[in-house]
Design a protein around this motif. Structure first.
Motif, PDB file in Angstrom:
ATOM      1  N   LEU A  85       0.633  -1.256   0.102  1.00  0.00           N
ATOM      2  CA  LEU A  85       0.039   0.101   0.046  1.00  0.00           C
ATOM      3  C   LEU A  85       1.009   1.330   0.015  1.00  0.00           C
ATOM      4  CD1 LEU A  85      -2.692  -0.992   2.525  1.00  0.00           C
ATOM      5  CD2 LEU A  85      -3.130  -0.755   0.118  1.00  0.00           C
ATOM      6  N   LEU A  86       1.966   1.131   0.707  1.00  0.00           N
ATOM      7  CA  LEU A  86       2.784   2.373   0.680  1.00  0.00           C
ATOM      8  C   LEU A  86       3.441   2.524  -0.693  1.00  0.00           C
ATOM      9  CD1 LEU A  86       4.060   4.456   2.900  1.00  0.00           C
ATOM     10  CD2 LEU A  86       5.972   2.820   2.910  1.00  0.00           C
ATOM     11  N   ILE A  87       3.760   1.565  -1.438  1.00  0.00           N
ATOM     12  CA  ILE A  87       4.427   1.553  -2.694  1.00  0.00           C
ATOM     13  C   ILE A  87       3.226   2.243  -3.764  1.00  0.00           C
ATOM     14  CG2 ILE A  87       5.195   0.316  -4.696  1.00  0.00           C
ATOM     15  CD1 ILE A  87       6.515  -1.455  -2.461  1.00  0.00           C
ATOM     16  N   ILE A  88       2.166   1.597  -3.695  1.00  0.00           N
ATOM     17  CA  ILE A  88       1.065   1.864  -4.655  1.00  0.00           C
ATOM     18  C   ILE A  88       0.486   3.362  -4.242  1.00  0.00           C
ATOM     19  CG2 ILE A  88      -1.574   1.417  -4.960  1.00  0.00           C
ATOM     20  CD1 ILE A  88      -0.948  -1.420  -4.557  1.00  0.00           C
ATOM     21  N   THR A  89       0.632   3.999  -3.133  1.00  0.00           N
ATOM     22  CA  THR A  89       0.133   5.481  -2.825  1.00  0.00           C
ATOM     23  C   THR A  89       0.750   6.584  -3.901  1.00  0.00           C
ATOM     24  OG1 THR A  89      -0.013   4.772  -0.593  1.00  0.00           O
ATOM     25  CG2 THR A  89       0.154   7.287  -1.209  1.00  0.00           C
TER      26      THR A  89
END
Length: 127
Positions: A85-89
């Motif tokens: 999720l941190l990468i997708i943000t």
């Protein structure tokens, strides 16, 4: 009047993107924290064995595998989902930028943003 409306919509877009980044990081951090707490509850008293190297399980090599592991309750899967999720943000931020450039009909920035977005998606997919 239309210049004022354009500035208003640009300002609204900036606020939307700012909130996307802020809440994306907050949600990702919360998911990693929850997964870490669950992991420590079950494995916190174990002594690490540094003599044997164990790599990541194969199901962590794809976003689908990470999601499956997380939703099946695997603690390491929950941690990995938070990191994903941190990468997708920021990828979502680029996608929202693409929508804004399409709305503004700015063809140069549309092309550049599509190239950047494709590069990010390809690298995220592991291909």
């Amino acid at each position: 009047m239309s210049a004022n409306r354009s500035n208003l919509s640009e300002r609204q877009f900036e606020i939307l993107v700012g909130n996307l980044l802020r809440y994306g990081v907050i949600i990702a951090t919360a998911v990693v924290f929850i997964g870490g707490v669950f992991y420590l509850i079950n494995h916190g008293n174990e002594a690490p064995n540094y003599e044997i190297f164990r790599g990541e399980p194969p199901y962590f090599s794809s976003p689908e595998g990470v999601a499956t592991a997380a939703f099946s309750g695997r603690r390491r899967g929950i941690i990995q989902l938070g990191l994903l999720l941190l990468i997708i943000t920021p990828v979502a931020r680029v996608a929202f930028s693409l929508l804004a450039f399409i709305r503004q009909r700015d063809s140069l920035y549309i092309i550049i943003t599509i190239i950047v977005l494709l590069g990010l998606l390809i690298s995220l997919s592991g291909n």
